[in-house]
Design a protein around this motif. Structure first.
Motif, PDB file in Angstrom:
ATOM      1  N   ALA A 164       0.839  -1.206   0.000  1.00 13.09           N
ATOM      2  CA  ALA A 164       0.000   0.000   0.000  1.00 13.09           C
ATOM      3  C   ALA A 164       0.871   1.252   0.000  1.00 13.09           C
ATOM      4  N   GLY A 165       1.955   1.219   0.757  1.00 11.40           N
ATOM      5  CA  GLY A 165       2.873   2.359   0.765  1.00 11.40           C
ATOM      6  C   GLY A 165       3.449   2.626  -0.613  1.00 11.40           C
ATOM      7  N   ILE A 166       3.765   1.579  -1.318  1.00 15.71           N
ATOM      8  CA  ILE A 166       4.277   1.722  -2.689  1.00 15.71           C
ATOM      9  C   ILE A 166       3.163   2.194  -3.615  1.00 15.71           C
ATOM     10  N   GLY A 167       1.979   1.595  -3.480  1.00 17.03           N
ATOM     11  CA  GLY A 167       0.850   1.951  -4.339  1.00 17.03           C
ATOM     12  C   GLY A 167       0.426   3.401  -4.232  1.00 17.03           C
ATOM     13  N   LEU A 168       0.541   3.975  -3.038  1.00 17.43           N
ATOM     14  CA  LEU A 168       0.181   5.392  -2.868  1.00 17.43           C
ATOM     15  C   LEU A 168       1.094   6.320  -3.657  1.00 17.43           C
ATOM     16  N   MET A 169       2.293   5.861  -3.967  1.00 19.73           N
ATOM     17  CA  MET A 169       3.247   6.710  -4.687  1.00 19.73           C
ATOM     18  C   MET A 169       3.174   6.535  -6.196  1.00 19.73           C
ATOM     19  N   ILE A 170       2.310   5.653  -6.670  1.00 16.31           N
ATOM     20  CA  ILE A 170       2.116   5.440  -8.108  1.00 16.31           C
ATOM     21  C   ILE A 170       0.789   6.074  -8.490  1.00 16.31           C
ATOM     22  N   PRO A 171       0.828   7.201  -9.221  1.00 17.28           N
ATOM     23  CA  PRO A 171      -0.413   7.935  -9.498  1.00 17.28           C
ATOM     24  C   PRO A 171      -1.555   7.082 -10.066  1.00 17.28           C
ATOM     25  N   ARG A 172      -1.268   6.152 -10.950  1.00  9.48           N
ATOM     26  CA  ARG A 172      -2.334   5.323 -11.532  1.00  9.48           C
ATOM     27  C   ARG A 172      -2.985   4.403 -10.501  1.00  9.48           C
ATOM     28  N   LEU A 173      -2.245   4.028  -9.473  1.00  2.34           N
ATOM     29  CA  LEU A 173      -2.748   3.105  -8.448  1.00  2.34           C
ATOM     30  C   LEU A 173      -3.231   3.809  -7.186  1.00  2.34           C
ATOM     31  N   ARG A 174      -2.985   5.102  -7.101  1.00  2.00           N
ATOM     32  CA  ARG A 174      -3.218   5.834  -5.856  1.00  2.00           C
ATOM     33  C   ARG A 174      -4.656   5.742  -5.359  1.00  2.00           C
ATOM     34  N   ALA A 175      -5.636   5.998  -6.205  1.00  2.00           N
ATOM     35  CA  ALA A 175      -7.035   6.015  -5.754  1.00  2.00           C
ATOM     36  C   ALA A 175      -7.465   4.631  -5.271  1.00  2.00           C
ATOM     37  N   LEU A 176      -7.164   3.603  -6.033  1.00  2.00           N
ATOM     38  CA  LEU A 176      -7.530   2.248  -5.626  1.00  2.00           C
ATOM     39  C   LEU A 176      -6.804   1.857  -4.338  1.00  2.00           C
ATOM     40  N   THR A 177      -5.523   2.174  -4.266  1.00  2.00           N
ATOM     41  CA  THR A 177      -4.752   1.866  -3.060  1.00  2.00           C
ATOM     42  C   THR A 177      -5.331   2.588  -1.853  1.00  2.00           C
ATOM     43  N   ALA A 178      -5.661   3.860  -2.011  1.00  2.00           N
ATOM     44  CA  ALA A 178      -6.219   4.643  -0.905  1.00  2.00           C
ATOM     45  C   ALA A 178      -7.542   4.041  -0.432  1.00  2.00           C
ATOM     46  N   LEU A 179      -8.399   3.667  -1.361  1.00  2.00           N
ATOM     47  CA  LEU A 179      -9.683   3.062  -0.999  1.00  2.00           C
ATOM     48  C   LEU A 179      -9.474   1.756  -0.237  1.00  2.00           C
ATOM     49  N   LEU A 180      -8.600   0.896  -0.743  1.00  2.00           N
ATOM     50  CA  LEU A 180      -8.320  -0.379  -0.074  1.00  2.00           C
ATOM     51  C   LEU A 180      -7.654  -0.163   1.285  1.00  2.00           C
ATOM     52  N   LEU A 181      -6.807   0.855   1.373  1.00  2.00           N
ATOM     53  CA  LEU A 181      -6.140   1.151   2.641  1.00  2.00           C
ATOM     54  C   LEU A 181      -7.146   1.632   3.688  1.00  2.00           C
ATOM     55  N   ILE A 182      -8.118   2.422   3.278  1.00  2.00           N
ATOM     56  CA  ILE A 182      -9.161   2.872   4.205  1.00  2.00           C
ATOM     57  C   ILE A 182      -9.945   1.671   4.736  1.00  2.00           C
ATOM     58  N   ILE A 183     -10.314   0.764   3.857  1.00  2.00           N
ATOM     59  CA  ILE A 183     -11.017  -0.452   4.286  1.00  2.00           C
ATOM     60  C   ILE A 183     -10.138  -1.242   5.252  1.00  2.00           C
ATOM     61  N   PHE A 184      -8.869  -1.377   4.908  1.00  2.00           N
ATOM     62  CA  PHE A 184      -7.914  -2.089   5.753  1.00  2.00           C
ATOM     63  C   PHE A 184      -7.820  -1.452   7.134  1.00  2.00           C
ATOM     64  N   LEU A 185      -7.754  -0.119   7.200  1.00  2.00           N
ATOM     65  CA  LEU A 185      -7.644   0.571   8.483  1.00  2.00           C
ATOM     66  C   LEU A 185      -8.876   0.347   9.358  1.00  2.00           C
ATOM     67  N   VAL A 186     -10.035   0.263   8.742  1.00  2.49           N
ATOM     68  CA  VAL A 186     -11.260  -0.013   9.498  1.00  2.49           C
ATOM     69  C   VAL A 186     -11.219  -1.443  10.045  1.00  2.49           C
ATOM     70  N   VAL A 187     -10.829  -2.402   9.213  1.00  2.58           N
ATOM     71  CA  VAL A 187     -10.773  -3.801   9.636  1.00  2.58           C
ATOM     72  C   VAL A 187      -9.727  -3.995  10.731  1.00  2.58           C
ATOM     73  N   VAL A 188      -8.573  -3.341  10.573  1.00  3.96           N
ATOM     74  CA  VAL A 188      -7.502  -3.469  11.563  1.00  3.96           C
ATOM     75  C   VAL A 188      -7.938  -2.929  12.922  1.00  3.96           C
ATOM     76  N   PHE A 189      -8.839  -1.972  12.914  1.00  7.97           N
ATOM     77  CA  PHE A 189      -9.298  -1.426  14.188  1.00  7.97           C
ATOM     78  C   PHE A 189      -9.954  -2.504  15.046  1.00  7.97           C
ATOM     79  N   ILE A 190     -10.562  -3.492  14.419  1.00  5.70           N
ATOM     80  CA  ILE A 190     -11.155  -4.606  15.161  1.00  5.70           C
ATOM     81  C   ILE A 190     -10.074  -5.328  15.965  1.00  5.70           C
ATOM     82  N   ALA A 191      -8.918  -5.531  15.348  1.00  2.74           N
ATOM     83  CA  ALA A 191      -7.795  -6.152  16.066  1.00  2.74           C
ATOM     84  C   ALA A 191      -7.330  -5.254  17.211  1.00  2.74           C
ATOM     85  N   ASN A 192      -7.393  -3.943  17.011  1.00  6.55           N
ATOM     86  CA  ASN A 192      -7.000  -3.021  18.074  1.00  6.55           C
ATOM     87  C   ASN A 192      -7.961  -3.078  19.258  1.00  6.55           C
TER      88      ASN A 192
END
Length: 152
Positions: free
Chosen positions: A78-106
């Motif tokens: 995801a860190g790499i994907g955020l730095m690639i303009p073509r992948l940025r939007a998709l990566t950001a969306l998936l990262l947001i979902i990931f951050l919500v799911v990870v909160f359950i573990a927290n």
């Protein structure tokens, strides 16, 4: 909170660097680089503190170490994907979902008082979850949305 300092420091260094190198403040670049540095750093921590991170997961999840390593790899990607303009939007969306799911573990980690660094039960508990972790997750989600999806 140390991780937020990393996020903001990387952001400001990138912002100043963009002004110095290109003559303008590149907020999209700086914001995504800040999150990229943050998420790669946390991804790498999955390989250093794997036992404590495995303890964070709910008991019903099998193969915990597999998921610790997988999520570490996904965070680095995801860190790499955020730095690639073509992948940025998709990566950001998936990262947001990931951050919500990870909160359950927290939440699970806080209930069990897990200290991920020591892999024991001396962690800060629910007060940490509400006072620090939840606000940080909200900042990370907002940051990712703003720089990865909104500004483009």
């Amino acid at each position: 909170m140390k991780l937020l300092i990393l996020l903001f420091t990387a952001f400001f260094i990138a912002l100043l660097g963009s002004k110095f190198m290109y003559g303008f403040w590149d907020f999209v670049f700086a914001g995504n680089l800040g999150m990229s540095v943050f998420i790669i750093f946390t991804g790498l921590s999955h390989f250093r503190f794997q036992k404590g991170m495995a303890m964070m997961m709910p008991d019903y999840i099998p193969a915990k170490m597999f998921f610790v390593y997988l999520t570490g790899i996904l965070e680095i990607a995801a860190g790499i994907g955020l730095m690639i303009p073509r992948l940025r939007a998709l990566t950001a969306l998936l990262l947001i979902i990931f951050l919500v799911v990870v909160f359950i573990a927290n939440v699970n980690s806080s209930r069990k008082m897990i200290n991920i660094f020591k892999a024991d039960y001396t962690g800060p508990g629910m007060n940490y979850l509400y006072a620090q972790r939840l606000p940080m997750q909200l900042i990370l989600i907002g940051w990712t949305w703003y720089f990865g999806l909104y500004l483009k």
